[in-house]
Design an enzyme around this catalytic site. Sequence first.
Site, PDB file in Angstrom:
ATOM      1  N   TYR A  80       6.579  -7.217  -1.033  1.00 66.09           N
ATOM      2  CA  TYR A  80       5.888  -7.213   0.251  1.00 66.09           C
ATOM      3  C   TYR A  80       6.841  -7.611   1.381  1.00 66.09           C
ATOM      4  O   TYR A  80       6.916  -6.945   2.410  1.00 66.09           O
ATOM      5  CB  TYR A  80       4.691  -8.179   0.203  1.00 66.09           C
ATOM      6  CG  TYR A  80       3.931  -8.273   1.502  1.00 66.09           C
ATOM      7  CD1 TYR A  80       2.930  -7.361   1.797  1.00 66.09           C
ATOM      8  CD2 TYR A  80       4.204  -9.275   2.429  1.00 66.09           C
ATOM      9  CE1 TYR A  80       2.216  -7.444   2.976  1.00 66.09           C
ATOM     10  CE2 TYR A  80       3.507  -9.356   3.618  1.00 66.09           C
ATOM     11  CZ  TYR A  80       2.512  -8.443   3.889  1.00 66.09           C
ATOM     12  OH  TYR A  80       1.824  -8.522   5.068  1.00 66.09           O
TER      13      TYR A  80
ATOM     14  N   ASP B 127      -2.535  12.521   3.597  1.00 66.95           N
ATOM     15  CA  ASP B 127      -1.894  11.652   2.622  1.00 66.95           C
ATOM     16  C   ASP B 127      -0.450  11.476   3.073  1.00 66.95           C
ATOM     17  O   ASP B 127       0.371  12.381   2.927  1.00 66.95           O
ATOM     18  CB  ASP B 127      -1.965  12.276   1.233  1.00 66.95           C
ATOM     19  CG  ASP B 127      -1.263  11.450   0.169  1.00 66.95           C
ATOM     20  OD1 ASP B 127      -0.655  10.403   0.493  1.00 66.95           O
ATOM     21  OD2 ASP B 127      -1.314  11.855  -1.008  1.00 66.95           O
TER      22      ASP B 127
ATOM     23  N   SER C   7       4.420  -7.363   9.634  1.00 70.18           N
ATOM     24  CA  SER C   7       3.824  -8.656   9.313  1.00 70.18           C
ATOM     25  C   SER C   7       4.889  -9.736   9.420  1.00 70.18           C
ATOM     26  O   SER C   7       6.085  -9.460   9.271  1.00 70.18           O
ATOM     27  CB  SER C   7       3.274  -8.617   7.890  1.00 70.18           C
ATOM     28  OG  SER C   7       3.070  -9.901   7.367  1.00 70.18           O
TER      29      SER C   7
ATOM     30  N   LYS D 122       8.135  -5.191   4.552  1.00 66.77           N
ATOM     31  CA  LYS D 122       7.858  -5.534   5.951  1.00 66.77           C
ATOM     32  C   LYS D 122       9.155  -5.749   6.735  1.00 66.77           C
ATOM     33  O   LYS D 122       9.267  -5.323   7.887  1.00 66.77           O
ATOM     34  CB  LYS D 122       6.953  -6.763   6.042  1.00 66.77           C
ATOM     35  CG  LYS D 122       5.552  -6.518   5.499  1.00 66.77           C
ATOM     36  CD  LYS D 122       4.859  -5.358   6.211  1.00 66.77           C
ATOM     37  CE  LYS D 122       3.454  -5.126   5.703  1.00 66.77           C
ATOM     38  NZ  LYS D 122       2.806  -3.977   6.338  1.00 66.77           N
TER      39      LYS D 122
END
Length: 150
Positions: free
Chosen positions: A116, A4, A104, A120
């Site tokens: 997001y 994890d 990305s 990134k």
Amino acid sequence: VTCDVADQSQVKSLIEKVKSEQGRCDLLVYSAFPTPPNLSNAKFRDEFWKQNVEMWDPLCEVGLRSAYMSCCETIPLMIDTAKLSSGISATQSNNRPMIVLVSSFGGRSYAFNVAYGVQKAALDRLASDMAVQLKQYNIDTVSLYPGVVR
């Protein structure tokens, strides 16, 4: 091996296991990314102030903080690996340890939502800034954009 990456003690244990079993680490590929909440509905693309920390925390906790922690735990072993490799002639090996952070195009232009894109872009910056400090240790870092993943 199960790990994890949100749990620094598990990451540390994994690196200790790699060191004891292999004695070196040539490559770290960090691609952990949590499934964001509401991925299957329109809320994933909602305005950031409506998403609040429900979107931010998983993306930045696992997607960014854990990447940083994983690199911090792995780099000392990679430095040792680079020292071992420096004694090998170029005809025998031209391998340098490498860290690959999977990112990305969403880090360069808007895609999906604000959290997001920030996550990134931060991964890209992490790879770039680590490269400056790790150059002296003969460790390479890159940010990889794999494109559309199914």
